[in-house]
Design a protein around this motif. Structure first.
Motif, PDB file in Angstrom:
ATOM      1  N   GLU A  63       9.211  10.941 -40.878  1.00 17.29           N
ATOM      2  CA  GLU A  63       8.182   9.915 -41.046  1.00 17.29           C
ATOM      3  C   GLU A  63       7.990   9.123 -39.750  1.00 17.29           C
ATOM      4  OE1 GLU A  63       9.243   7.464 -44.380  1.00 17.29           O
ATOM      5  OE2 GLU A  63       9.218   9.161 -45.770  1.00 17.29           O
ATOM      6  N   VAL A  66       6.320  11.402 -37.016  1.00 16.47           N
ATOM      7  CA  VAL A  66       4.890  11.599 -37.280  1.00 16.47           C
ATOM      8  C   VAL A  66       4.112  10.341 -36.906  1.00 16.47           C
ATOM      9  CG1 VAL A  66       3.197  11.883 -39.139  1.00 16.47           C
ATOM     10  CG2 VAL A  66       5.185  13.388 -39.025  1.00 16.47           C
ATOM     11  N   GLU A  67       4.645   9.175 -37.290  1.00 15.69           N
ATOM     12  CA  GLU A  67       3.965   7.925 -36.990  1.00 15.69           C
ATOM     13  C   GLU A  67       3.898   7.684 -35.475  1.00 15.69           C
ATOM     14  OE1 GLU A  67       4.839   3.226 -37.644  1.00 15.69           O
ATOM     15  OE2 GLU A  67       5.171   4.540 -39.365  1.00 15.69           O
ATOM     16  N   ARG A  68       4.979   7.962 -34.778  1.00 19.89           N
ATOM     17  CA  ARG A  68       5.033   7.673 -33.336  1.00 19.89           C
ATOM     18  C   ARG A  68       4.218   8.648 -32.500  1.00 19.89           C
ATOM     19  NH1 ARG A  68      10.338   6.376 -29.707  1.00 19.89           N
ATOM     20  NH2 ARG A  68       9.214   6.063 -27.775  1.00 19.89           N
ATOM     21  N   TYR A  69       4.287   9.943 -32.823  1.00 17.53           N
ATOM     22  CA  TYR A  69       3.656  10.958 -31.975  1.00 17.53           C
ATOM     23  C   TYR A  69       2.370  11.550 -32.550  1.00 17.53           C
ATOM     24  CZ  TYR A  69       8.029  10.598 -29.468  1.00 17.53           C
ATOM     25  OH  TYR A  69       9.101  10.118 -28.763  1.00 17.53           O
ATOM     26  N   GLY A  70       2.075  11.266 -33.818  1.00 15.09           N
ATOM     27  CA  GLY A  70       0.830  11.746 -34.411  1.00 15.09           C
ATOM     28  C   GLY A  70       0.786  13.237 -34.683  1.00 15.09           C
ATOM     29  N   VAL A  71       1.936  13.874 -34.759  1.00 12.77           N
ATOM     30  CA  VAL A  71       1.993  15.308 -35.020  1.00 12.77           C
ATOM     31  C   VAL A  71       1.851  15.583 -36.516  1.00 12.77           C
ATOM     32  CG1 VAL A  71       3.409  15.823 -32.999  1.00 12.77           C
ATOM     33  CG2 VAL A  71       4.521  15.227 -35.148  1.00 12.77           C
ATOM     34  N   VAL A  72       1.584  16.832 -36.845  1.00 17.78           N
ATOM     35  CA  VAL A  72       1.497  17.263 -38.242  1.00 17.78           C
ATOM     36  C   VAL A  72       2.893  17.674 -38.698  1.00 17.78           C
ATOM     37  CG1 VAL A  72       0.504  18.967 -39.825  1.00 17.78           C
ATOM     38  CG2 VAL A  72      -0.874  18.054 -37.938  1.00 17.78           C
ATOM     39  N   HIS A  73       3.337  17.107 -39.813  1.00 16.00           N
ATOM     40  CA  HIS A  73       4.650  17.478 -40.357  1.00 16.00           C
ATOM     41  C   HIS A  73       4.481  18.748 -41.187  1.00 16.00           C
ATOM     42  CE1 HIS A  73       8.203  16.478 -43.226  1.00 16.00           C
ATOM     43  NE2 HIS A  73       8.534  17.379 -42.321  1.00 16.00           N
ATOM     44  N   GLU A 121      -6.173  21.613 -36.720  1.00 18.26           N
ATOM     45  CA  GLU A 121      -5.553  20.289 -36.606  1.00 18.26           C
ATOM     46  C   GLU A 121      -4.123  20.393 -36.061  1.00 18.26           C
ATOM     47  OE1 GLU A 121      -4.622  16.334 -39.278  1.00 18.26           O
ATOM     48  OE2 GLU A 121      -4.694  18.258 -40.303  1.00 18.26           O
ATOM     49  N   ARG A 125      -3.011  18.530 -32.626  1.00 17.86           N
ATOM     50  CA  ARG A 125      -2.100  17.377 -32.691  1.00 17.86           C
ATOM     51  C   ARG A 125      -0.656  17.712 -32.384  1.00 17.86           C
ATOM     52  NH1 ARG A 125      -2.968  14.914 -38.409  1.00 17.86           N
ATOM     53  NH2 ARG A 125      -1.021  13.929 -37.800  1.00 17.86           N
ATOM     54  N   TRP A 127       3.033  19.730 -33.792  1.00 18.10           N
ATOM     55  CA  TRP A 127       3.692  19.849 -35.084  1.00 18.10           C
ATOM     56  C   TRP A 127       5.155  19.456 -35.043  1.00 18.10           C
ATOM     57  CZ3 TRP A 127       7.460  23.357 -34.180  1.00 18.10           C
ATOM     58  CH2 TRP A 127       7.209  24.405 -33.297  1.00 18.10           C
TER      59      TRP A 127
END
Length: 129
Positions: A63, A66-73, A121, A125, A127
């Motif tokens: 979590e 994802v929030e910090r780097y904007g990648v897709v989990h 996406e 972005r 992953w």
């Protein structure tokens, strides 16, 4: 061994003074927005792997990442559920194993992950897997 005597004090050793600080560079004009966007577009999207034992906090860390780097989990469990729900060919194959209580074979899981990695996406972005 001191035998009750105190060694003589030494005079303090002084370090040479630090070098003078560099002068700040002259400010340059900001790059045009098109140039900035082009540089950002050319940067490689991050590819991050995380692993750990059950209950070790992987989900919590994911979590934050994802929030910090904007990648897709990318979660294999989520991929399975998405494909089964959507009725994809891979999802139907996986559902057959899941309904029997069997493990989904590695080859099928690899195909599911590969398909996810090909999504636009995800490519843009980056992953987290």
């Amino acid at each position: 061994e001191l035998n009750g005597t105190v060694p003589p004090l030494r005079p303090p050793q002084h370090a040479p003074p630090p070098p003078p600080a560099p002068k700040p560079a002259a400010k340059s004009a900001p790059a045009p927005a098109a140039e900035v966007l082009e540089v950002q577009r050319k940067k490689a999207a991050p590819h991050i792997f995380i692993s750990g034992a059950p209950g070790s906090g992987k989900g919590t860390q994911c979590e934050s990442i994802v929030e910090r780097y904007g990648v897709v989990h990318i979660s294999t469990g989520d991929i399975l559920r998405e494909n089964v729900k959507a009725g994809t060919d891979l999802g139907k194959k996986a559902k057959d194993f899941m309904d029997r209580g069997a493990l989904v074979p590695d080859e099928l899981m690899i195909d599911l992950v590969k398909a996810k990695l090909e999504e636009t996406e995800v490519k843009q972005r980056g992953w987290l897997l």
